[in-house]
Design an enzyme around this catalytic site. Sequence first.
Site, short mmCIF file in Angstrom:
data_model
loop_
_atom_site.label_atom_id
_atom_site.label_comp_id
_atom_site.label_asym_id
_atom_site.label_seq_id
_atom_site.Cartn_x
_atom_site.Cartn_y
_atom_site.Cartn_z
CE1 TYR A 87 -3.23 -2.78 0.02
CE2 TYR A 87 -4.01 -2.03 2.14
CZ TYR A 87 -4.12 -2.88 1.05
OH TYR A 87 -5.14 -3.80 1.03
CE LYS A 130 0.61 -17.58 -2.77
NZ LYS A 130 -0.33 -18.70 -2.69
CG ASP A 154 -2.83 -19.90 -0.78
OD1 ASP A 154 -2.04 -19.78 0.18
OD2 ASP A 154 -2.56 -20.58 -1.79
CG ASP A 174 -7.36 -4.12 3.76
OD1 ASP A 174 -8.36 -4.04 4.47
OD2 ASP A 174 -7.16 -3.40 2.76
CG ASP A 184 -12.74 -6.29 5.85
OD1 ASP A 184 -12.44 -5.78 6.94
OD2 ASP A 184 -13.11 -5.62 4.86
#
Length: 361
Positions: free
Chosen positions: A141, A192, A224, A248, A252
């Site tokens: 980001y 990852k 994942d 992020d 959620d």
Amino acid sequence: MSKKVLIMAGDGIGPEIMEQAEKVLRFLNEEESLGLEFEHALVGGASIDAAGVPLTEDALNLARASDAILFGSIGGPKWESLDISIRPEKGLLRLRSEMDLFGNLRPAMLYPQLADASSLKPELVAGLDILIVRELTGGIYFGQPRGIRTLDNGERQGFNTYVYSESEIIRIGRLAFETAMKRNKKLCSVDKANVLEVTELWREIMTDLGKQYPEVELSHMYVDNAAMQLIRAPKQFDVMVTGNMFGDILSDAAAMLTGSIGMLPSASLDANSKGMYEPCHGSAPDIAGQGMANPLATILSAAMMLRYSLGYGATADRLEAAVSAVLDQGYRTADIYTDGTEKVGTAQMGEAVLNVLKSSN
Ligand code: NAD
């Protein structure tokens, strides 16, 4: 000594939910003589409308001078066509990075009273209590270079850069291990590392840090798989630590395990426990202005603020107990409503919390 709290309500449902949180905080401040001083500043779309930018220098200075910030939510369709450099989200991202709020604590707890509100079977989620520690000021980001460029063949290409330096990984890692030590001493680091070098380094550093916290049971999981496991068997997790983008998304997903994003608070801390506190949800333009948003995530964020930045743990306990009592009384906003409970609006929910507090002094 007085402590300064900056209130930034923002956009959409932000002002509606903040009104309730502020009402409750002001009551506690007066009744318990907490010595809190409240200031207000615009942020996001509201600031764009008033001053042309999502965060003014004055607002940033007020934030720097405060002991804690209570933040509502920002954004909405009205500002979506603006250039990305002055969109509402930039105000939030700038606050986080200028104040070095690198550690985001996002609890996902399922109140027993709301077990039926989850989309998962109650036995999978009843008693759920996860804490996701998300790195907040680095990663893709913020990485440079970034942008949209035109290639030689005339085709446009978007690009971002995913970077983490060792020191950034160490400080979020430390926060995660320290948090795990205060809970059940179980930490899952999500990366990852099979594809991205940046998270290969992340995994190596987390493993090294783990040697300094031998009591903490450290595990690693690819993002994942972590997404699948969160839905399949979420109670296997206690504390999870991950980078900005994965955090992020996963937080959620974890939020929805609890039935409503309208119930979840969050804290973003700097190295000195100064922090910004905000509900996990956004500005919910689909329900803004209708008086139906759930203010409890913001009220619970105020409780986290009392505990982590202002040093009023007992007051925070009292406020959290009041929220639980209101759920026991059967009050529900539309997002957590189930048959047999009483549907209330934003203001009524805030009032219900206040009434419990008033009767518990
Ligand atoms: P959102 O969280 O605003 O809404 C998602 C869904 O959850 C909507 O159906 C909404 O009605 C519901 N919801 C959210 N909060 C609720 C509450 N307190 N009570 C009841 N229902 C609630 O996410 P979105 O729709 O993806 O984004 C809407 C806007 O918010 C966008 O402009 C986005 O950029 C912004 N946003 C801001 C933040 C922030 O301020 N930190 C975070 C996420 C999104």
